[in-house]
Design an enzyme around this catalytic site. Structure first.
Site, PDB file in Angstrom:
ATOM      1  N   TYR A 130       0.854  -1.188   0.000  1.00  0.00           N
ATOM      2  CA  TYR A 130       0.000   0.000   0.000  1.00  0.00           C
ATOM      3  C   TYR A 130       0.891   1.241   0.000  1.00  0.00           C
ATOM      4  O   TYR A 130       1.872   1.317   0.736  1.00  0.00           O
ATOM      5  CB  TYR A 130      -0.906   0.030   1.240  1.00  0.00           C
ATOM      6  CG  TYR A 130      -1.730   1.298   1.342  1.00  0.00           C
ATOM      7  CD1 TYR A 130      -3.011   1.359   0.812  1.00  0.00           C
ATOM      8  CD2 TYR A 130      -1.221   2.451   1.948  1.00  0.00           C
ATOM      9  CE1 TYR A 130      -3.761   2.530   0.879  1.00  0.00           C
ATOM     10  CE2 TYR A 130      -1.947   3.621   2.018  1.00  0.00           C
ATOM     11  CZ  TYR A 130      -3.225   3.653   1.479  1.00  0.00           C
ATOM     12  OH  TYR A 130      -3.957   4.818   1.541  1.00  0.00           O
TER      13      TYR A 130
ATOM     14  N   GLU B 113      -3.184   7.667  -4.070  1.00  0.00           N
ATOM     15  CA  GLU B 113      -3.193   6.343  -3.429  1.00  0.00           C
ATOM     16  C   GLU B 113      -2.979   5.267  -4.483  1.00  0.00           C
ATOM     17  O   GLU B 113      -3.655   5.251  -5.512  1.00  0.00           O
ATOM     18  CB  GLU B 113      -4.529   6.110  -2.716  1.00  0.00           C
ATOM     19  CG  GLU B 113      -4.592   4.783  -1.986  1.00  0.00           C
ATOM     20  CD  GLU B 113      -5.933   4.550  -1.309  1.00  0.00           C
ATOM     21  OE1 GLU B 113      -5.989   4.563  -0.065  1.00  0.00           O
ATOM     22  OE2 GLU B 113      -6.939   4.377  -2.037  1.00  0.00           O
TER      23      GLU B 113
END
Length: 394
Positions: free
Chosen positions: A109, A197
């Protein structure tokens, strides 16, 4: 302002971030053509909407034949996809992204956000990719790496290396990770983004680092100097009420209530919504008309509020400092006569030229409920709404 996954990936690919090969499709026929262009025997069909959690809602499908690609495109296009981020109304799927599959060995992530508390850009990373960051924070809080970036010097290579080592990557991937992190930061900085993101950022079987998904949001106040980003805006993905208001220079956020709010000042708007709730009502929106509201601007605000068909009453609350109550009163009267306000209207004025403003309302001959205080205005708005609803029911 948000953009689509394929648009974010295009920006990233220009800055040393590897992405899978893919192409855009607007029809099932185009989808199968894109798959044949990419080649191979397996593809991913992705619905392009401004939302995460698409996979759980059926918006991402792995296909192993042209027919499966066509069927997946047929099932998605022209329909609304409901995820846990879109709300029950969902968002319309009008385009698809067809992408090659990737041999995934590890999921990571990576996020870059503006941290308003530290007044810095913050890099957030975790070796537990594939999950939402809230889920990672709850289940594996120790896996989250946070690094703040000084705005004066920008992100440094040593910071990128620290993050790469913190993710537990093999030595041969450190250089690629540094390039990816620096590239992401450049995109974030150069385009005035507020959020970037990549989830997941994957390590492939052949030792590459690839952005499998990407989301980006931008500072709307900076779009005037980023025309190339402004052109990426997809109004079909936005709340039509908010689009209508923003196109007219109004600060508007749509809510689920039935009492429309026209206020000057963000703090006063928040307080007004709280008072409506305390009085037993539900605000339909946040709307700040700003400090220098002319009659024309007030009229535009009425049009924006009345564009919401759920609005059954309107509360105007103005504390005039920079503004003037007589201007607002003129705007209210103009809106009633030009726009046509068919719902109960409560107006509370205070501050500069307040007596003149109240005189204009009184002499207009229009049906306006005047209040002295905010609490009184909220009570009268809720009472007027209930009376109007009762009359219609009868």
């Amino acid at each position: 302002m948000d953009i689509h996954e394929y648009q974010a990936k295009e920006l990233l690919s220009r800055n040393s971030v590897q992405i899978p090969r893919g192409g855009l499709a607007y029809s099932p026929e185009q989808a199968t053509y894109r798959a044949s262009e990419i080649g191979g025997g397996k593809w991913v069909v992705k619905a392009q909407i401004h939302s995460g959690a698409r996979g759980k809602a059926g918006g991402i499908r792995v296909c192993e034949s042209d027919k499966e690609v066509s069927d997946a495109a047929e099932a998605m296009l022209g329909r609304k996809l409901v995820t846990n981020q879109t709300g029950p109304k969902g968002k319309l799927v009008s385009r698809l992204y067809i992408e090659e599959t990737v041999d995934i060995r590890q999921e990571l992530y990576l996020g870059i956000v503006l941290d308003r508390k530290s007044e810095r850009v913050m890099i957030v990373a975790s070796a537990s990719g594939g999950m939402e960051i809230e889920e990672i924070a709850e289940k594996e809080p120790d896996s989250i790496i946070r690094v703040t970036v000084d705005p004066g010097g920008g992100m440094q290579q040593f910071q990128a290396r620290e993050i790469a080592f913190g993710l537990g990557l093999e030595n041969k991937l450190i250089g690629k990770a540094v390039d990816t992190l620096m590239g992401c930061y450049r995109v974030f900085r150069d385009y005035d983004a507020t959020m970037l993101e990549i989830n997941p950022l994957v390590v492939t079987g052949d030792g590459n680092l690839i952005a499998l998904d990407a989301k980006m949001s931008f500072d709307e106040n900076a779009l005037f100097r980023r025309p190339e980003i402004s052109e990426l805006r997809d109004k079909s993905q936005e709340d039509p009420r908010e689009t209508f208001a923003s196109d007219r220079g109004l600060s508007y956020v749509g809510l689920d209530g039935d009492i429309g709010c026209i206020i000057n000042g963000a703090g006063l708007a928040m307080a007004t919504m709280d008072m409506i709730k305390i009085a037993g009502g539900e605000p339909a929106n946040f709307l700040d008309i700003g400090g220098g509201a002319s009659p024309e601007r007030v009229s535009k605000a009425f049009r924006a509020v009345l564009a919401d068909k759920n609005v059954k009453a309107i509360l105007v609350n103005i504390f005039a400092g920079i503004n003037r109550c007589d201007w607002v009163a003129e705007g209210v009267v103009k809106a009633i006569r030009e726009v046509g306000v068919e719902v109960p209207l409560v107006v509370r004025l205070s501050g500069t030229k307040v007596e003149e403003g109240r005189r204009i309302l009184a002499e207009s001959g229009e049906s306006v409920i005047v209040a002295e205080t905010l609490a009184e205005a909220a009570d009268k708005a809720v009472e007027a709404l209930r009376s109007a609803s009762g009359a219609k029911a009868s």
